[in-house]
Design an enzyme around this catalytic site. Structure first.
Site, mmCIF file in Angstrom:
data_model
loop_
_atom_site.group_PDB
_atom_site.id
_atom_site.type_symbol
_atom_site.label_atom_id
_atom_site.label_comp_id
_atom_site.label_asym_id
_atom_site.label_seq_id
_atom_site.Cartn_x
_atom_site.Cartn_y
_atom_site.Cartn_z
ATOM 1 C CB THR A 184 40.129 -34.643 13.320
ATOM 2 O OG1 THR A 184 39.111 -34.945 12.390
ATOM 3 C CG2 THR A 184 40.761 -33.319 12.947
ATOM 4 C CB SER A 193 35.502 -42.001 15.038
ATOM 5 O OG SER A 193 34.697 -40.918 14.679
ATOM 6 C CB THR A 210 34.732 -35.140 16.882
ATOM 7 O OG1 THR A 210 34.725 -34.851 15.486
ATOM 8 C CG2 THR A 210 35.938 -34.530 17.554
#
Ligand code: ASP
Length: 349
Positions: A24, A66, A97
């Protein structure tokens, strides 16, 4: 192909390498939702005061959400760290994250005893948004990378979390990560690191590149049948079972037979708990006792599931000898497990 560039240089300052992998923090709005598009140079251009803290170089290693990270990407990160290790004083890895805790855990086994800081960070909101945690997290990660903070850690929302103890526990708010069964290594107040714990380290890191991916994880649900376990055992060499409470499996429905049969075929079984805090203790209840004492499964105790998964991939990358696997599993690496070392006594024993 990773690209590398020198972006900011000051004199007499610590030399830090920023390794970009996406997430992000580096995302922009597209027609189909947020997607990582910014380069590491563009990330740094959002925090010009970085030049007061350190000399920063950057490498664009990956640019992924991710969610798409695999063990192969983690091996690529380790190779990058190894290649640049002696040219820098510290490292900042920007990462999505969602699986950052999995990468932090994997790096904790793959890069052991690092005297230099290897800091993972990211954000819940992209760096280009008006309201974002990106800039503070990135600045704090650089600050920590210039400090005496050995080993792998996550710096997020003004907290420093040991790589083996991190878990994403909030999907939206800036306070996204928790430290599980272990205190924060430190906190940042107005950009100053207050370090509570200094990890032990050596003078030379040990790099391990092998990860064996024949490890799977299943979350027990009420009424689950042994067929689910059979399916996963048939395709993997180790199965982590996230059970309930302090741990156990139903003593109905052939679970014990299932585990015994697959163990006899050489599979490894690890019991952990789906409860976030305080860990397992299989000896407490009848439904867990037998697993530990006659079936010889491994027990995760206070480890996070992310660390159990990474540790088993790291161990099976080296050996399948049952005694060695058990010894390595219970040997603490980067403070990932405390109970077997007798550091926390259980009141029922
Ligand atoms: N989906 C994003 C990722 O993990 C979420 C984030 O970075 O916060 O790449």
């Amino acid at each position: 192909m990773p690209t590398k560039g020198t972006v900011f240089c000051g004199n007499g300052m610590k030399h830090i390498l920023l390794i970009g992998t996406g997430g992000t923090i580096a995302s922009e709005i597209t027609e189909t939702g947020l997607a990582p598009e910014l380069t590491t140079e563009q990330l740094l251009s959002h925090i010009p005061s970085i030049r007061d803290i350190c000399q920063a170089d950057c490498v664009q290693l990956l640019n992924l959400d991710s969610t798409n990270m695999t063990p192969i990407h983690r091996q690529t990160i380790v190779r990058c760290l190894r290649e640049h290790y002696w040219s820098y004083d510290g490292f900042v890895l920007t990462h999505g994250t969602d699986t950052m805790a999995y990468t932090a855990a994997a790096l904790s086994y793959m890069v052991q005893n690092s005297p230099k800081p290897i800091i993972l960070t990211g954000a819940q909101k992209p760096i280009g948004f008006d309201s974002t945690d990106s800039k503070e997290n990135l600045m704090n990660a650089f600050r920590c990378a210039t400090e005496d903070l050995p080993g792998i850690s996550i710096v997020f929302d003004n907290k420093v979390i040991l790589g083996t103890r991190a878990k994403k526990t909030r999907s939206k708010s800036f306070h996204a990560f928790s430290s599980i069964n272990y205190p924060y290594l430190g906190v940042l107040r107005d950009g100053i690191l207050l370090r509570y714990i200094r990890q032990e380290c050596g003078s030379i890191p040990h790099f391990y590149e092998e990860l064996d991916t024949k490890v799977s994880l299943v979350k027990l649900i009420p009424g689950m049948s042994r067929e689910v376990l059979d399916f996963l055992f048939a395709r993997n060499d180790a199965l982590i079972i996230e059970s309930f409470g302090v741990g156990g499996v139903p003593d109905t429905g052939d679970f014990y037979d299932c585990i015994r049969e697959w163990k006899q075929k050489g599979k490894f079984v690890i019991l952990t708990t789906q409860v976030e805090n305080e860990g397992s203790d299989l000896g407490v209840y009848h439904v867990g006792h037998r697993l530990k004492n006659s079936l010889g499964v491994l027990e995760a105790y206070d480890m996070t599931t992310e660390s159990v998964l990474a540790k088993m991939m790291w161990i099976l990358g080296m050996t399948r000898d049952p005694e060695t696997v058990a010894r390595m599993f219970y040997t603490p690496v980067a403070q990932d497990i405390l109970w077997p070392a007798g550091q926390i006594a259980h009141p029922l024993r």
